[in-house]
Design a protein around this motif. Structure first.
Motif, PDB file in Angstrom:
ATOM      1  N   ALA A 253       0.832  -1.119   0.054  1.00  0.00           N
ATOM      2  CA  ALA A 253       0.079   0.057  -0.151  1.00  0.00           C
ATOM      3  C   ALA A 253       0.995   1.160   0.062  1.00  0.00           C
ATOM      4  CB  ALA A 253      -0.732   0.035   1.095  1.00  0.00           C
ATOM      5  N   ILE A 254       2.142   1.127   0.231  1.00  0.00           N
ATOM      6  CA  ILE A 254       3.095   2.197   0.239  1.00  0.00           C
ATOM      7  C   ILE A 254       3.864   2.271  -0.964  1.00  0.00           C
ATOM      8  CG2 ILE A 254       4.973   3.545   1.114  1.00  0.00           C
ATOM      9  CD1 ILE A 254       3.640   2.655   4.207  1.00  0.00           C
TER      10      ILE A 254
ATOM     11  N   VAL B 207       7.242  -3.571  10.398  1.00  0.00           N
ATOM     12  CA  VAL B 207       6.358  -2.534  10.342  1.00  0.00           C
ATOM     13  C   VAL B 207       7.096  -1.228   9.710  1.00  0.00           C
ATOM     14  CG1 VAL B 207       4.880  -0.561  11.030  1.00  0.00           C
ATOM     15  CG2 VAL B 207       4.840  -3.060  12.037  1.00  0.00           C
ATOM     16  N   VAL B 208       6.638  -0.530   8.601  1.00  0.00           N
ATOM     17  CA  VAL B 208       7.282   0.411   7.718  1.00  0.00           C
ATOM     18  C   VAL B 208       5.939   1.631   7.799  1.00  0.00           C
ATOM     19  CG1 VAL B 208       8.149   1.047   5.658  1.00  0.00           C
ATOM     20  CG2 VAL B 208       8.477  -1.198   6.396  1.00  0.00           C
ATOM     21  N   VAL B 209       6.667   2.823   8.258  1.00  0.00           N
ATOM     22  CA  VAL B 209       5.865   3.880   8.303  1.00  0.00           C
ATOM     23  C   VAL B 209       6.392   4.959   7.064  1.00  0.00           C
ATOM     24  CG1 VAL B 209       4.899   5.931   9.716  1.00  0.00           C
ATOM     25  CG2 VAL B 209       5.169   3.722  10.779  1.00  0.00           C
ATOM     26  N   ASP B 210       5.560   5.388   6.292  1.00  0.00           N
ATOM     27  CA  ASP B 210       6.018   6.468   5.417  1.00  0.00           C
ATOM     28  C   ASP B 210       6.080   7.918   5.941  1.00  0.00           C
ATOM     29  OD1 ASP B 210       6.260   8.254   3.020  1.00  0.00           O
ATOM     30  OD2 ASP B 210       4.874   7.256   1.949  1.00  0.00           O
ATOM     31  N   ILE B 211       7.312   8.396   6.167  1.00  0.00           N
ATOM     32  CA  ILE B 211       7.711   9.802   6.636  1.00  0.00           C
ATOM     33  C   ILE B 211       7.824  10.585   5.652  1.00  0.00           C
ATOM     34  CG2 ILE B 211       7.726   8.808   8.944  1.00  0.00           C
ATOM     35  CD1 ILE B 211      10.865   9.094   8.495  1.00  0.00           C
ATOM     36  N   ARG B 212       7.499  10.441   4.122  1.00  0.00           N
ATOM     37  CA  ARG B 212       8.048  11.318   3.192  1.00  0.00           C
ATOM     38  C   ARG B 212       7.012  12.264   3.037  1.00  0.00           C
ATOM     39  NH1 ARG B 212       8.624   6.681  -1.199  1.00  0.00           N
ATOM     40  NH2 ARG B 212       6.330   6.273  -0.354  1.00  0.00           N
ATOM     41  N   LEU B 213       7.295  13.533   3.761  1.00  0.00           N
ATOM     42  CA  LEU B 213       6.377  14.771   3.136  1.00  0.00           C
ATOM     43  C   LEU B 213       6.127  14.878   1.894  1.00  0.00           C
ATOM     44  CD1 LEU B 213       8.447  17.325   5.617  1.00  0.00           C
ATOM     45  CD2 LEU B 213       6.201  16.072   6.239  1.00  0.00           C
TER      46      LEU B 213
ATOM     47  N   HIS C 251       1.107   3.225   7.390  1.00  0.00           N
ATOM     48  CA  HIS C 251       2.065   2.115   7.525  1.00  0.00           C
ATOM     49  C   HIS C 251       1.433   0.739   6.871  1.00  0.00           C
ATOM     50  CE1 HIS C 251      -0.754   0.841  10.724  1.00  0.00           C
ATOM     51  NE2 HIS C 251      -0.347  -0.172  10.587  1.00  0.00           N
ATOM     52  N   VAL C 252       2.503  -0.304   6.592  1.00  0.00           N
ATOM     53  CA  VAL C 252       2.376  -1.408   6.404  1.00  0.00           C
ATOM     54  C   VAL C 252       3.155  -2.485   7.363  1.00  0.00           C
ATOM     55  CG1 VAL C 252       2.079  -1.087   3.759  1.00  0.00           C
ATOM     56  CG2 VAL C 252       4.270  -1.653   4.585  1.00  0.00           C
ATOM     57  N   ALA C 253       2.369  -3.393   7.588  1.00  0.00           N
ATOM     58  CA  ALA C 253       2.854  -4.614   8.540  1.00  0.00           C
ATOM     59  C   ALA C 253       2.720  -5.751   7.932  1.00  0.00           C
ATOM     60  CB  ALA C 253       1.976  -4.460   9.710  1.00  0.00           C
ATOM     61  N   ILE C 254       4.025  -6.479   7.973  1.00  0.00           N
ATOM     62  CA  ILE C 254       4.179  -7.666   7.169  1.00  0.00           C
ATOM     63  C   ILE C 254       5.008  -8.508   7.888  1.00  0.00           C
ATOM     64  CG2 ILE C 254       5.239  -8.772   4.940  1.00  0.00           C
ATOM     65  CD1 ILE C 254       3.362  -6.688   4.187  1.00  0.00           C
ATOM     66  N   GLU C 255       4.431 -10.049   8.159  1.00  0.00           N
ATOM     67  CA  GLU C 255       5.110 -11.043   8.872  1.00  0.00           C
ATOM     68  C   GLU C 255       5.985 -11.464   8.206  1.00  0.00           C
ATOM     69  OE1 GLU C 255       3.979 -15.224  10.844  1.00  0.00           O
ATOM     70  OE2 GLU C 255       2.828 -13.484  11.546  1.00  0.00           O
ATOM     71  N   LEU C 256       7.282 -11.597   8.827  1.00  0.00           N
ATOM     72  CA  LEU C 256       8.500 -12.041   8.047  1.00  0.00           C
ATOM     73  C   LEU C 256       9.046 -13.373   8.836  1.00  0.00           C
ATOM     74  CD1 LEU C 256      10.707  -9.041   7.062  1.00  0.00           C
ATOM     75  CD2 LEU C 256       9.147 -10.275   5.708  1.00  0.00           C
TER      76      LEU C 256
ATOM     77  N   ALA D 266      -1.658   8.100  17.091  1.00  0.00           N
ATOM     78  CA  ALA D 266      -1.872   8.501  15.684  1.00  0.00           C
ATOM     79  C   ALA D 266      -1.557   7.736  14.432  1.00  0.00           C
ATOM     80  CB  ALA D 266      -1.218   9.768  15.527  1.00  0.00           C
ATOM     81  N   LEU D 267      -0.649   6.855  14.719  1.00  0.00           N
ATOM     82  CA  LEU D 267      -0.223   5.740  13.721  1.00  0.00           C
ATOM     83  C   LEU D 267      -1.183   4.321  13.796  1.00  0.00           C
ATOM     84  CD1 LEU D 267       3.582   5.709  14.017  1.00  0.00           C
ATOM     85  CD2 LEU D 267       2.042   7.133  12.285  1.00  0.00           C
ATOM     86  N   GLY D 268      -1.573   4.130  14.992  1.00  0.00           N
ATOM     87  CA  GLY D 268      -2.690   3.134  15.077  1.00  0.00           C
ATOM     88  C   GLY D 268      -2.063   1.465  14.668  1.00  0.00           C
ATOM     89  N   ILE D 269      -0.645   1.478  15.129  1.00  0.00           N
ATOM     90  CA  ILE D 269      -0.282   0.018  14.611  1.00  0.00           C
ATOM     91  C   ILE D 269      -0.548  -1.014  15.528  1.00  0.00           C
ATOM     92  CG2 ILE D 269       2.221  -1.205  14.374  1.00  0.00           C
ATOM     93  CD1 ILE D 269       3.226   1.786  13.343  1.00  0.00           C
ATOM     94  N   ASP D 270      -0.977  -2.230  15.097  1.00  0.00           N
ATOM     95  CA  ASP D 270      -1.367  -3.180  16.017  1.00  0.00           C
ATOM     96  C   ASP D 270      -0.037  -4.096  15.853  1.00  0.00           C
ATOM     97  OD1 ASP D 270      -1.985  -5.747  17.275  1.00  0.00           O
ATOM     98  OD2 ASP D 270      -3.513  -6.059  15.885  1.00  0.00           O
TER      99      ASP D 270
END
Length: 184
Positions: A7-8, A83-89, A97-102, A151-155
């Protein structure tokens, strides 16, 4: 090798092709030509490895310019939620964010371009996590966003009261207070 979009923009899941028999397995974790064909042209210059016990959460880390980093991450043994959060203005997915199990079993990898905050939570009793970076680690440039920022709401799939954090990660700032930069 399969390269799957997330999604990012720029964040990709990589599924390697495994060759196995009764002796074990083999796979290519990185191949420059295939990665370039998938739009990943990072020039990796540093490899890192970490070992963590269950319940450890590392992140959300990033480096500010000129030390921003693209990373190729994977788990050798165990399981993590990455977990990866997009911080690009200016990015259409800024703050998402996207969360992927590795896991060591799946051999999946995750590529994150520059301009991302990154962290992982260990879901197994222990895990070995490895990653390539396209820029050197610079302690003075490192920043940390709180893993539990509402604000990020990461589970993170771990009870917050049981999470094991480093002192540095405990001092992370809220996303709204993070030092961000134009990278998009």
């Amino acid at each position: 090798m399969k390269f799957l979009e997330t999604a990012i923009a720029g964040v990709k899941v990589i599924e390697p092709r495994l060759f196995g028999d009764s002796r074990g397995y083999f796979f290519e974790a990185y191949r420059k030509d295939l990665f370039a064909g998938a739009g990943i042209d990072a020039r990796f210059i540093q490899d890192n490895e970490s070992f963590s016990t269950g319940g450890v959460l590392r992140g959300l880390h990033y480096q500010i310019p000129p030390y921003t980093q693209a990373k190729l991450v994977r788990v050798v043994s165990g399981r993590v939620l990455d977990v990866v959060v997009d911080i690009r203005l200016g990015s259409p997915t800024f703050g998402k964010h996207v969360a992927i199990e590795l896991s060591g079993e799946s051999k999946r990898q995750l590529f994150l371009p520059r301009g991302m905050a990154h962290g992982f939570a260990v879901l197994s009793p222990e895990a070995v996590f490895v990653y390539k970076c396209d820029n050197f680690y610079c302690p003075a440039s490192e920043r940390c966003i709180r893993f539990d920022d509402p604000a990020l709401g990461i589970d993170w799939r771990l009870p917050p009261e049981t999470v094991k954090l480093s002192p540095r990660d405990r001092r992370g700032v809220l996303f709204k207070d993070a030092e961000l930069f134009e990278e998009y």
